[in-house]
Enzyme design. Structure first.
Site, PDB file in Angstrom:
ATOM      1  N   ILE A 231       4.853  -3.039  -7.774  1.00  0.00           N
ATOM      2  CA  ILE A 231       4.087  -1.795  -7.930  1.00  0.00           C
ATOM      3  C   ILE A 231       4.772  -0.706  -7.113  1.00  0.00           C
ATOM      4  CG2 ILE A 231       1.846  -0.678  -7.614  1.00  0.00           C
ATOM      5  CD1 ILE A 231       0.613  -3.546  -7.583  1.00  0.00           C
ATOM      6  N   ARG A 232       5.372   0.251  -7.801  1.00  0.00           N
ATOM      7  CA  ARG A 232       6.148   1.310  -7.118  1.00  0.00           C
ATOM      8  C   ARG A 232       6.947   0.703  -5.963  1.00  0.00           C
ATOM      9  NH1 ARG A 232       3.679   4.934  -4.645  1.00  0.00           N
ATOM     10  NH2 ARG A 232       1.718   3.842  -4.418  1.00  0.00           N
TER      11      ARG A 232
ATOM     12  N   ARG B 140      12.898   3.057  -0.944  1.00  0.00           N
ATOM     13  CA  ARG B 140      11.515   3.162  -1.442  1.00  0.00           C
ATOM     14  C   ARG B 140      11.518   3.562  -2.914  1.00  0.00           C
ATOM     15  NH1 ARG B 140       7.921   7.143   1.784  1.00  0.00           N
ATOM     16  NH2 ARG B 140       6.433   6.248   0.331  1.00  0.00           N
TER      17      ARG B 140
ATOM     18  N   GLU C 240       0.411 -11.620  -3.300  1.00  0.00           N
ATOM     19  CA  GLU C 240      -1.029 -11.896  -3.187  1.00  0.00           C
ATOM     20  C   GLU C 240      -1.773 -11.564  -4.479  1.00  0.00           C
ATOM     21  OE1 GLU C 240       0.525  -9.304  -2.266  1.00  0.00           O
ATOM     22  OE2 GLU C 240      -0.732  -7.529  -2.477  1.00  0.00           O
TER      23      GLU C 240
ATOM     24  N   HIS D 183       4.308  -8.049  -4.704  1.00  0.00           N
ATOM     25  CA  HIS D 183       2.966  -8.367  -4.194  1.00  0.00           C
ATOM     26  C   HIS D 183       2.607  -9.832  -4.481  1.00  0.00           C
ATOM     27  CE1 HIS D 183       1.063  -4.390  -3.189  1.00  0.00           C
ATOM     28  NE2 HIS D 183       2.121  -3.959  -3.862  1.00  0.00           N
TER      29      HIS D 183
ATOM     30  N   CYS E 168       6.009  -5.374   0.210  1.00  0.00           N
ATOM     31  CA  CYS E 168       6.109  -4.048  -0.389  1.00  0.00           C
ATOM     32  C   CYS E 168       6.093  -2.965   0.699  1.00  0.00           C
ATOM     33  CB  CYS E 168       5.024  -3.876  -1.440  1.00  0.00           C
ATOM     34  SG  CYS E 168       5.472  -2.653  -2.657  1.00  0.00           S
TER      35      CYS E 168
ATOM     36  N   GLY F 127       0.872  -1.164   0.000  1.00  0.00           N
ATOM     37  CA  GLY F 127       0.000   0.000   0.000  1.00  0.00           C
ATOM     38  C   GLY F 127       0.906   1.210   0.000  1.00  0.00           C
ATOM     39  N   GLU F 128       0.665   2.126   0.879  1.00  0.00           N
ATOM     40  CA  GLU F 128       1.531   3.300   1.000  1.00  0.00           C
ATOM     41  C   GLU F 128       2.110   3.295   2.413  1.00  0.00           C
ATOM     42  OE1 GLU F 128       2.232   5.117  -1.685  1.00  0.00           O
ATOM     43  OE2 GLU F 128       3.727   6.022  -0.359  1.00  0.00           O
ATOM     44  N   SER F 129       3.425   3.108   2.500  1.00  0.00           N
ATOM     45  CA  SER F 129       4.021   2.902   3.828  1.00  0.00           C
ATOM     46  C   SER F 129       3.861   4.129   4.724  1.00  0.00           C
ATOM     47  CB  SER F 129       5.492   2.517   3.698  1.00  0.00           C
ATOM     48  OG  SER F 129       6.224   3.542   3.061  1.00  0.00           O
TER      49      SER F 129
END
Ligand code: GLN
Length: 214
Positions: A138-139, A109, A177, A175, A82, A50-52
């Site tokens: 993803i990023r 990051r 999952e 990811h 991630c 997600g966004e850390s």
């Protein structure tokens, strides 16, 4: 009186639904975790991508950061993917954001630049067997350096480290999952959490089918 083990999935932000689905497919009970009381009695925890920065701030706001750090110090098995990997790393290059900071990793990051924000790659992950692991980035962050107790588990073709383990902490830059290859989740349950026979229905079935990842 054995209850079936429950794996928590931190559900503050990010790709937690997909982790929960994959874990349920492997026969364990799953609990979405948003409150400190929901950390009680877990056999393991997944911290999703997600966004850390967001997840870190929410960990503080929901008063999860300190209890989670204590549980990790006491040996709670954690699988961070991630953003989850970023949150577990002790060193993210001096960026100011709340971290669990429990694993001897230096992580960068958004390591793949703007052109290549998202991509897929086949990885070598020897603990999962010969078959390459298709991975979705993803990023994504990358592991720049590991401490002495850290085992590197997976690499990109150019040698960059994207999966690692330190005791009961397992991390990936990608990811797992988001594909239907559940070998890393199985590895987490079997090798990191250490679920035995009788505690996992689907996992036992997977042994029988000869598709054991190890
Ligand atoms: N770029 C995100 C971060 O720095 C991580 C991306 C992800 O989890 N897919 O937190």
């Amino acid at each position: 009186m054995a209850e079936s083990p429950t794996i928590g999935v931190l559900a503050l932000q990010g790709a937690f639904v997909e982790h929960a689905t994959m874990l349920r497919g492997l026969g364990v009970d799953v609990r979405e975790v948003r409150l400190p009381a929901q950390l009680r009695g877990l056999a393991g925890l997944v911290i999703p991508g997600g966004e850390s920065t967001t997840i870190g701030k929410l960990l503080v706001a929901y008063e999860l950061l300190a209890p989670l750090r204590e549980l990790i110090a006491a040996g709670l098995p954690v699988f961070g993917t991630c953003a989850g990997m970023i949150l577990l790393a002790k060193d993210i290059g001096g960026l100011e954001q709340p971290l669990l900071a429990t694993m001897d990793l230096r992580v960068r990051r958004n390591a793949f630049g703007r052109q290549l924000q998202s991509f897929e790659a086949d990885l070598r992950v020897p603990v999962l067997g010969e078959r390459p692991l298709r991975a979705v980035f993803i990023r994504a962050p990358v592991v720049e350096a590991v401490g002495l107790g850290v085992e590197v588990l997976g690499w990109l073709d150019d040698g960059r480290i994207v999966a690692a383990r330190q005791g009961r902490l397992l991390v990936t830059a990608f990811h797992p999952e988001l594909t239907d290859d559940d070998r890393l989740h199985r590895y987490f349950l079997e090798q990191v959490v250490g679920l035995g026979h009788g505690e996992k229905r689907a996992l036992t079935h997977a042994f029988a089918s000869g598709d054991r990842p190890l």
